[in-house]
Design a protein around this motif. Structure first.
Motif, PDB file in Angstrom:
ATOM      1  N   MET A  13       0.899  -1.180  -0.263  1.00  0.00           N
ATOM      2  CA  MET A  13       0.146  -0.145   0.015  1.00  0.00           C
ATOM      3  C   MET A  13       0.946   1.288  -0.123  1.00  0.00           C
ATOM      4  N   ARG A  14       1.920   1.264   0.658  1.00  0.00           N
ATOM      5  CA  ARG A  14       2.860   2.358   0.658  1.00  0.00           C
ATOM      6  C   ARG A  14       3.330   2.694  -0.635  1.00  0.00           C
ATOM      7  N   ASP A  15       3.681   1.630  -1.247  1.00  0.00           N
ATOM      8  CA  ASP A  15       4.411   1.826  -2.782  1.00  0.00           C
ATOM      9  C   ASP A  15       3.308   2.367  -3.503  1.00  0.00           C
ATOM     10  N   LEU A  16       2.132   1.520  -3.358  1.00  0.00           N
ATOM     11  CA  LEU A  16       1.034   2.316  -4.275  1.00  0.00           C
ATOM     12  C   LEU A  16       0.498   3.677  -4.303  1.00  0.00           C
ATOM     13  N   SER A  17       0.577   4.116  -2.805  1.00  0.00           N
ATOM     14  CA  SER A  17       0.138   5.487  -2.738  1.00  0.00           C
ATOM     15  C   SER A  17       1.206   6.478  -2.784  1.00  0.00           C
ATOM     16  N   GLU A  18       2.377   5.954  -2.600  1.00  0.00           N
ATOM     17  CA  GLU A  18       3.608   6.882  -2.828  1.00  0.00           C
ATOM     18  C   GLU A  18       4.091   7.006  -4.496  1.00  0.00           C
ATOM     19  N   ALA A  19       3.374   5.959  -5.260  1.00  0.00           N
ATOM     20  CA  ALA A  19       3.726   6.097  -6.858  1.00  0.00           C
ATOM     21  C   ALA A  19       3.302   7.146  -7.468  1.00  0.00           C
ATOM     22  N   VAL A  20       3.993   7.477  -8.313  1.00  0.00           N
ATOM     23  CA  VAL A  20       3.135   8.490  -9.668  1.00  0.00           C
ATOM     24  C   VAL A  20       3.303   7.809 -10.780  1.00  0.00           C
ATOM     25  N   ASN A  21       2.139   7.471 -11.379  1.00  0.00           N
ATOM     26  CA  ASN A  21       1.966   6.728 -12.467  1.00  0.00           C
ATOM     27  C   ASN A  21       1.759   7.695 -13.560  1.00  0.00           C
ATOM     28  N   TYR A  22       2.227   7.603 -14.910  1.00  0.00           N
ATOM     29  CA  TYR A  22       2.028   8.753 -15.871  1.00  0.00           C
ATOM     30  C   TYR A  22       2.354   8.068 -17.077  1.00  0.00           C
ATOM     31  N   ASN A 144      16.794   5.954 -26.068  1.00  0.00           N
ATOM     32  CA  ASN A 144      16.446   4.803 -25.054  1.00  0.00           C
ATOM     33  C   ASN A 144      15.310   5.340 -24.232  1.00  0.00           C
ATOM     34  N   ALA A 145      14.313   4.405 -23.978  1.00  0.00           N
ATOM     35  CA  ALA A 145      13.308   4.971 -23.406  1.00  0.00           C
ATOM     36  C   ALA A 145      13.253   5.354 -21.791  1.00  0.00           C
ATOM     37  N   GLN A 146      14.067   4.435 -21.297  1.00  0.00           N
ATOM     38  CA  GLN A 146      14.511   4.669 -19.852  1.00  0.00           C
ATOM     39  C   GLN A 146      15.194   6.184 -19.708  1.00  0.00           C
ATOM     40  N   GLU A 147      16.088   6.433 -20.553  1.00  0.00           N
ATOM     41  CA  GLU A 147      16.686   7.655 -20.360  1.00  0.00           C
ATOM     42  C   GLU A 147      15.660   8.840 -20.546  1.00  0.00           C
ATOM     43  N   ILE A 148      14.537   8.663 -21.507  1.00  0.00           N
ATOM     44  CA  ILE A 148      13.251   9.448 -21.510  1.00  0.00           C
ATOM     45  C   ILE A 148      12.847   9.632 -20.203  1.00  0.00           C
ATOM     46  N   ILE A 149      12.517   8.481 -19.623  1.00  0.00           N
ATOM     47  CA  ILE A 149      11.816   8.517 -18.322  1.00  0.00           C
ATOM     48  C   ILE A 149      12.533   9.370 -17.390  1.00  0.00           C
ATOM     49  N   ASP A 150      14.136   9.119 -17.115  1.00  0.00           N
ATOM     50  CA  ASP A 150      14.913   9.921 -16.343  1.00  0.00           C
ATOM     51  C   ASP A 150      14.921  11.260 -16.635  1.00  0.00           C
ATOM     52  N   GLY A 151      14.591  11.715 -17.889  1.00  0.00           N
ATOM     53  CA  GLY A 151      14.520  13.081 -18.140  1.00  0.00           C
ATOM     54  C   GLY A 151      13.385  13.717 -17.731  1.00  0.00           C
ATOM     55  N   VAL A 152      12.511  13.136 -17.144  1.00  0.00           N
ATOM     56  CA  VAL A 152      11.016  13.936 -16.731  1.00  0.00           C
ATOM     57  C   VAL A 152      10.825  13.739 -15.246  1.00  0.00           C
ATOM     58  N   GLN A 153      11.907  13.413 -14.447  1.00  0.00           N
ATOM     59  CA  GLN A 153      11.596  13.037 -13.018  1.00  0.00           C
ATOM     60  C   GLN A 153      11.249  14.362 -12.155  1.00  0.00           C
ATOM     61  N   LYS A 154      11.955  15.406 -12.806  1.00  0.00           N
ATOM     62  CA  LYS A 154      11.589  16.680 -12.062  1.00  0.00           C
ATOM     63  C   LYS A 154      10.058  17.049 -11.976  1.00  0.00           C
ATOM     64  N   LEU A 155       9.238  16.755 -13.217  1.00  0.00           N
ATOM     65  CA  LEU A 155       8.085  16.883 -13.154  1.00  0.00           C
ATOM     66  C   LEU A 155       7.368  15.906 -12.417  1.00  0.00           C
ATOM     67  N   VAL A 156       7.730  14.645 -12.257  1.00  0.00           N
ATOM     68  CA  VAL A 156       7.240  13.590 -11.579  1.00  0.00           C
ATOM     69  C   VAL A 156       7.296  13.989  -9.985  1.00  0.00           C
ATOM     70  N   GLU A 157       8.533  14.363  -9.604  1.00  0.00           N
ATOM     71  CA  GLU A 157       8.611  14.756  -8.115  1.00  0.00           C
ATOM     72  C   GLU A 157       7.765  15.903  -7.851  1.00  0.00           C
ATOM     73  N   ASN A 158       7.482  16.902  -8.645  1.00  0.00           N
ATOM     74  CA  ASN A 158       6.520  17.935  -8.548  1.00  0.00           C
ATOM     75  C   ASN A 158       5.166  17.495  -8.299  1.00  0.00           C
ATOM     76  N   GLN A 159       4.922  16.672  -9.171  1.00  0.00           N
ATOM     77  CA  GLN A 159       3.471  15.944  -8.876  1.00  0.00           C
ATOM     78  C   GLN A 159       3.413  15.528  -7.863  1.00  0.00           C
ATOM     79  N   ARG A 160       4.253  14.448  -7.059  1.00  0.00           N
ATOM     80  CA  ARG A 160       4.229  13.867  -5.721  1.00  0.00           C
ATOM     81  C   ARG A 160       4.026  15.053  -4.879  1.00  0.00           C
ATOM     82  N   LYS A 161       4.870  16.012  -4.772  1.00  0.00           N
ATOM     83  CA  LYS A 161       4.570  17.052  -3.965  1.00  0.00           C
ATOM     84  C   LYS A 161       3.425  17.784  -4.022  1.00  0.00           C
ATOM     85  N   THR A 162       2.804  18.014  -4.906  1.00  0.00           N
ATOM     86  CA  THR A 162       1.502  18.669  -5.267  1.00  0.00           C
ATOM     87  C   THR A 162       0.536  17.680  -4.543  1.00  0.00           C
TER      88      THR A 162
END
Length: 268
Positions: A13-22, A144-162
């Motif tokens: 549950m912790r993993d699921l509720s902390e996760a940002v899916n996108y 590389n798809a993972q490198e693209i994912i790496d490149g959007v992490q600032k937005l992901v972290e902002n979403q988590r904070k929001t």
């Protein structure tokens, strides 16, 4: 080893509720790709007969731009015809994205160069699904798809904070309406009764207690090893809230008062 008659779901549950899916929609003037991410991990790239495209009357990702006229340079910026062709391609891409989003809604991060993203934003049918955009990543067409994912992490972290900030803002509003429980026994009873909207839990918080399910009572215990004591009563509450349709939000330690490590917003 811990044996019991229930699955331990708190870590899950912790993993699921902390996760940002996108989704990450990667667009260039020549093609479009769609990635699915969770936190900093690439889950998959949507391709061909992916389950997300099984019943799909729009174009399947990855999508190639076939609208550019023969001999046209895809990176031209001065031709109004090329602008029209590019806008038409972005419109086709958006139709495919919206179909997938409607079937499985997740926020969308746009990735591309600023010009192409500008054309996409002009034709997007539902801009409310867009979480943000990144216009400075290289190798978008076949990178590389993972490198693209790496490149959007600032937005992901902002979403988590929001998410945390939104939950805490709603908590204060509910507190003014006297729709908040902070006593563990009251929280447990409300969870049992299905009277739970959102449960906020400080990360790492757990407490031992004896629980009487028949009478819906919870009594905090001093020693987690005593007979009949549940070593993590918070886990039981989390499971109840989730089972009865409530939301669980784990809040970082520094963002939730130690004196109030758990709080429940109620329906009534």
């Amino acid at each position: 080893m811990i044996l019991g008659n229930k699955f331990a779901t708190r870590d899950l549950m912790r993993d699921l509720s902390e996760a940002v899916n996108y989704y990450v929609l990667v667009v260039t003037s020549e093609n479009a790709r769609l990635l699915v991410g969770t936190n900093g991990t690439l889950i998959k790239e949507v391709v061909g007969d992916s389950p997300r495209q099984e019943v799909h009357d729009e174009l399947a990702f990855p999508i190639k731009n076939t609208t550019l006229p023969t001999g046209s340079k895809s990176d031209r910026t001065g031709s109004s015809d090329d602008h029209s062709y590019l806008k038409e391609f972005m419109n086709r891409v958006d139709k495919s994205l919206q179909r997938i989003y409607n079937a499985s809604p997740l926020p969308v991060i746009l990735v591309g160069d600023s010009r192409t993203l500008g054309f996409y934003e002009q034709v997007c049918d539902n801009s409310s699904i867009i979480l943000g955009k990144v216009d400075n990543l290289p190798h978008l067409k076949d990178g590389n798809a993972q490198e693209i994912i790496d490149g959007v992490q600032k937005l992901v972290e902002n979403q988590r904070k929001t998410r945390y900030e939104t939950a805490q803002g709603e908590l204060e509003k509910a507190r003014n309406e006297k729709m908040v429980r902070t006593d563990l026994q009251q929280i447990y009873r409300s969870a049992v009764e299905g009277n739970a909207v959102t449960l906020l839990v400080r990360q790492g918080y757990s407490v031992p207690a004896t629980i009487d399910e028949q009478n819906a009572t919870l009594l905090v215990a001093e020693d987690a090893t005593d007979d009949g004591v549940n070593d993590d009563a918070v886990a039981e509450i989390i499971e109840l809230v989730d089972h009865n349709g409530g939301e669980v939000v784990f809040v970082p330690r520094e963002q939730m008062n130690e004196k109030e490590p758990i709080a429940l917003m109620t329906r009534y």
